[in-house]
Design a protein around this motif. Structure first.
Motif, PDB file in Angstrom:
ATOM      1  N   ASP A 286      -5.114 -17.116 -23.988  1.00 24.54           N
ATOM      2  CA  ASP A 286      -4.563 -16.303 -22.912  1.00 24.54           C
ATOM      3  C   ASP A 286      -3.495 -17.034 -22.109  1.00 24.54           C
ATOM      4  OD1 ASP A 286      -6.021 -14.086 -23.490  1.00 24.54           O
ATOM      5  OD2 ASP A 286      -7.661 -14.554 -22.124  1.00 24.54           O
ATOM      6  N   GLU A 287      -3.059 -18.197 -22.580  1.00 27.95           N
ATOM      7  CA  GLU A 287      -2.030 -18.948 -21.874  1.00 27.95           C
ATOM      8  C   GLU A 287      -0.646 -18.436 -22.274  1.00 27.95           C
ATOM      9  OE1 GLU A 287      -2.796 -23.071 -22.518  1.00 27.95           O
ATOM     10  OE2 GLU A 287      -4.359 -23.158 -20.997  1.00 27.95           O
ATOM     11  N   ARG A 288      -0.359 -17.233 -21.897  1.00 26.20           N
ATOM     12  CA  ARG A 288       0.949 -16.619 -22.129  1.00 26.20           C
ATOM     13  C   ARG A 288       1.242 -15.714 -20.937  1.00 26.20           C
ATOM     14  NH1 ARG A 288      -2.628 -13.257 -25.184  1.00 26.20           N
ATOM     15  NH2 ARG A 288      -2.148 -11.040 -24.852  1.00 26.20           N
ATOM     16  N   ARG A 289       2.493 -15.434 -20.693  1.00 27.09           N
ATOM     17  CA  ARG A 289       2.874 -14.726 -19.471  1.00 27.09           C
ATOM     18  C   ARG A 289       2.376 -13.289 -19.427  1.00 27.09           C
ATOM     19  NH1 ARG A 289       5.630 -18.198 -16.612  1.00 27.09           N
ATOM     20  NH2 ARG A 289       6.975 -19.740 -17.625  1.00 27.09           N
ATOM     21  N   ASP A 290       2.175 -12.685 -20.581  1.00 30.22           N
ATOM     22  CA  ASP A 290       1.679 -11.308 -20.603  1.00 30.22           C
ATOM     23  C   ASP A 290       0.185 -11.252 -20.912  1.00 30.22           C
ATOM     24  OD1 ASP A 290       1.812 -12.099 -23.240  1.00 30.22           O
ATOM     25  OD2 ASP A 290       2.608 -10.181 -23.976  1.00 30.22           O
ATOM     26  N   ALA A 291      -0.533 -12.313 -20.571  1.00 29.58           N
ATOM     27  CA  ALA A 291      -1.974 -12.346 -20.812  1.00 29.58           C
ATOM     28  C   ALA A 291      -2.656 -11.204 -20.085  1.00 29.58           C
ATOM     29  CB  ALA A 291      -2.550 -13.679 -20.337  1.00 29.58           C
ATOM     30  N   PRO A 292      -3.743 -10.671 -20.616  1.00 34.65           N
ATOM     31  CA  PRO A 292      -4.458  -9.563 -19.968  1.00 34.65           C
ATOM     32  C   PRO A 292      -4.925  -9.945 -18.575  1.00 34.65           C
ATOM     33  CG  PRO A 292      -5.236  -9.898 -22.217  1.00 34.65           C
ATOM     34  CD  PRO A 292      -4.354 -11.062 -21.903  1.00 34.65           C
ATOM     35  N   TYR A 293      -4.870  -8.986 -17.668  1.00 34.46           N
ATOM     36  CA  TYR A 293      -5.378  -9.211 -16.320  1.00 34.46           C
ATOM     37  C   TYR A 293      -6.905  -9.273 -16.349  1.00 34.46           C
ATOM     38  CZ  TYR A 293      -0.701  -7.463 -15.062  1.00 34.46           C
ATOM     39  OH  TYR A 293       0.642  -7.260 -14.954  1.00 34.46           O
ATOM     40  N   VAL A 294      -7.438  -9.963 -15.369  1.00 37.12           N
ATOM     41  CA  VAL A 294      -8.882 -10.122 -15.273  1.00 37.12           C
ATOM     42  C   VAL A 294      -9.378  -9.464 -13.991  1.00 37.12           C
ATOM     43  CG1 VAL A 294     -10.775 -11.782 -15.073  1.00 37.12           C
ATOM     44  CG2 VAL A 294      -8.810 -12.296 -16.557  1.00 37.12           C
ATOM     45  N   PRO A 295     -10.378  -8.573 -14.070  1.00 36.71           N
ATOM     46  CA  PRO A 295     -10.928  -7.959 -12.864  1.00 36.71           C
ATOM     47  C   PRO A 295     -11.395  -9.027 -11.873  1.00 36.71           C
ATOM     48  CG  PRO A 295     -11.739  -6.825 -14.810  1.00 36.71           C
ATOM     49  CD  PRO A 295     -11.015  -8.053 -15.301  1.00 36.71           C
ATOM     50  N   GLY A 296     -11.083  -8.820 -10.609  1.00 35.39           N
ATOM     51  CA  GLY A 296     -11.464  -9.768  -9.580  1.00 35.39           C
ATOM     52  C   GLY A 296     -10.510 -10.934  -9.430  1.00 35.39           C
ATOM     53  N   GLU A 297      -9.533 -11.045 -10.354  1.00 35.12           N
ATOM     54  CA  GLU A 297      -8.577 -12.152 -10.296  1.00 35.12           C
ATOM     55  C   GLU A 297      -7.137 -11.661 -10.241  1.00 35.12           C
ATOM     56  OE1 GLU A 297      -9.205 -14.977 -13.429  1.00 35.12           O
ATOM     57  OE2 GLU A 297     -11.379 -14.995 -13.166  1.00 35.12           O
ATOM     58  N   THR A 298      -6.956 -10.377  -9.941  1.00 36.90           N
ATOM     59  CA  THR A 298      -5.632  -9.767 -10.003  1.00 36.90           C
ATOM     60  C   THR A 298      -5.259  -9.155  -8.661  1.00 36.90           C
ATOM     61  OG1 THR A 298      -6.030  -9.240 -12.329  1.00 36.90           O
ATOM     62  CG2 THR A 298      -4.205  -8.093 -11.250  1.00 36.90           C
ATOM     63  N   ALA A 299      -4.008  -9.371  -8.241  1.00 36.98           N
ATOM     64  CA  ALA A 299      -3.515  -8.816  -6.976  1.00 36.98           C
ATOM     65  C   ALA A 299      -2.157  -8.164  -7.184  1.00 36.98           C
ATOM     66  CB  ALA A 299      -3.414  -9.899  -5.909  1.00 36.98           C
ATOM     67  N   LEU A 300      -1.922  -7.114  -6.405  1.00 39.08           N
ATOM     68  CA  LEU A 300      -0.623  -6.434  -6.369  1.00 39.08           C
ATOM     69  C   LEU A 300       0.046  -6.785  -5.046  1.00 39.08           C
ATOM     70  CD1 LEU A 300       1.443  -4.307  -7.431  1.00 39.08           C
ATOM     71  CD2 LEU A 300       0.064  -2.564  -6.259  1.00 39.08           C
ATOM     72  N   LEU A 301       1.242  -7.362  -5.112  1.00 35.82           N
ATOM     73  CA  LEU A 301       1.992  -7.764  -3.918  1.00 35.82           C
ATOM     74  C   LEU A 301       3.207  -6.870  -3.743  1.00 35.82           C
ATOM     75  CD1 LEU A 301       2.561  -9.841  -1.594  1.00 35.82           C
ATOM     76  CD2 LEU A 301       3.896 -11.132  -3.291  1.00 35.82           C
ATOM     77  N   LEU A 302       3.269  -6.157  -2.601  1.00 35.35           N
ATOM     78  CA  LEU A 302       4.415  -5.314  -2.269  1.00 35.35           C
ATOM     79  C   LEU A 302       5.289  -6.059  -1.265  1.00 35.35           C
ATOM     80  CD1 LEU A 302       1.760  -3.316  -2.665  1.00 35.35           C
ATOM     81  CD2 LEU A 302       3.475  -1.576  -2.176  1.00 35.35           C
ATOM     82  N   VAL A 303       6.549  -6.279  -1.636  1.00 33.78           N
ATOM     83  CA  VAL A 303       7.453  -7.105  -0.851  1.00 33.78           C
ATOM     84  C   VAL A 303       8.448  -6.261  -0.049  1.00 33.78           C
ATOM     85  CG1 VAL A 303       9.211  -8.919  -0.966  1.00 33.78           C
ATOM     86  CG2 VAL A 303       7.253  -8.983  -2.530  1.00 33.78           C
ATOM     87  N   ASP A 304       8.310  -6.295   1.263  1.00 31.02           N
ATOM     88  CA  ASP A 304       9.310  -5.774   2.214  1.00 31.02           C
ATOM     89  C   ASP A 304       9.630  -4.283   2.077  1.00 31.02           C
ATOM     90  OD1 ASP A 304       9.338  -8.420   2.866  1.00 31.02           O
ATOM     91  OD2 ASP A 304      11.356  -8.830   2.136  1.00 31.02           O
ATOM     92  N   MET A 305       8.624  -3.481   1.764  1.00 30.62           N
ATOM     93  CA  MET A 305       8.856  -2.045   1.618  1.00 30.62           C
ATOM     94  C   MET A 305       8.779  -1.366   2.992  1.00 30.62           C
ATOM     95  SD  MET A 305       9.620  -1.821  -1.493  1.00 30.62           S
ATOM     96  CE  MET A 305       9.670  -0.044  -1.698  1.00 30.62           C
ATOM     97  N   GLN A 306       9.744  -1.720   3.843  1.00 32.13           N
ATOM     98  CA  GLN A 306       9.738  -1.319   5.241  1.00 32.13           C
ATOM     99  C   GLN A 306      10.719  -0.188   5.529  1.00 32.13           C
ATOM    100  OE1 GLN A 306      10.170  -5.867   5.756  1.00 32.13           O
ATOM    101  NE2 GLN A 306       9.812  -5.105   7.829  1.00 32.13           N
ATOM    102  N   ARG A 307      10.393   0.578   6.560  1.00 33.84           N
ATOM    103  CA  ARG A 307      11.255   1.695   6.944  1.00 33.84           C
ATOM    104  C   ARG A 307      12.685   1.240   7.230  1.00 33.84           C
ATOM    105  NH1 ARG A 307       9.556   4.346  11.959  1.00 33.84           N
ATOM    106  NH2 ARG A 307      11.252   5.752  11.344  1.00 33.84           N
TER     107      ARG A 307
END
Length: 218
Positions: free
Chosen positions: A5-26
């Motif tokens: 799994d040492e590749r950039r498109d490795a499967p996500y793992v439950p409990g170890e994955t986050a979604l970051l939203l950057v500067d989506m401001q009015r």
């Protein structure tokens, strides 16, 4: 993490994955609020692109992430003081100052945090530089960081590169990011592509939905 799994498109793992939203401001996304760019009318490419593609794709990602139990983190440019004296030198020179009292500094309604989702104010382009994001992600046990937001060749770029340098497996969802011109967007993806897996909303939504099914089955 196994060697396979040492590749950039490795499967996500439950409990170890986050979604970051950057500067989506009015202030950046609603025409007429960003006084730093008076030349951008309602028909400007950036407003059309974010309204018709970037925001709708992020809405889809948010829905899938929340249903799958993926950690959701929002970051916004916001000073800790009204006069912005705590800002980075770059933001003072720009100048960029969005005090906490400014409603236009909050995320657009369709992307607003819900429940106890984390909202991090930052005073630099790099979210890892002016927040405790690295500390939070490690406390949360996050390994896989999915990045979306604006602007592709500025704050998104720094989140991707800095996240990779700190040892996170970074995904950039290309069609959930935007820049003032398509050329800037495309050039940024080419420039930082070596630091992350670049993919699209459909692919990440499918992964989140698979995580949800796996969690229910368990």
């Amino acid at each position: 993490m196994s060697r396979s799994d040492e590749r950039r498109d490795a499967p996500y793992v439950p409990g170890e994955t986050a979604l970051l939203l950057v500067d989506m401001q009015r202030i950046w996304l609603e025409p007429g609020l960003d006084h730093g760019h008076p030349e951008r009318g309602p028909d400007h490419y950036f407003y059309r692109e974010t309204a018709t593609r970037t925001i709708p794709n992020q809405v889809r990602l948010l829905k899938a992430a929340r249903e799958a139990g993926v950690e959701v983190i929002h970051t916004i440019i916001q000073s800790l003081t009204e006069d912005g004296r705590d800002r980075s030198l770059d933001h003072k020179l720009s100048p960029i100052n969005i005090p906490k009292s400014a409603p236009e500094g909050l995320p657009v309604p369709e992307l607003a945090p819900v429940g106890d989702e984390i909202l991090l104010p930052k005073t630099s382009s790099g979210v890892f530089n002016s927040t405790n994001l690295d500390y939070l992600l490690r406390n949360l046990g996050i390994r896989y960081l999915v990045v979306v937001g604006i602007v592709t060749d500025q704050c998104v770029d720094m989140a991707v590169r800095d996240g990779a340098d700190r040892g996170f497996m970074v995904t950039c969802v290309a069609d959930a990011c935007a820049a003032p011109t398509p050329e800037r967007h495309d050039n940024a993806l080419k420039a930082f592509g070596g630091y992350c897996w670049i993919t699209n909303t459909d692919e990440v939504v499918k992964r989140f939905e698979a995580m949800k099914r796996a969690t229910v089955a368990a």
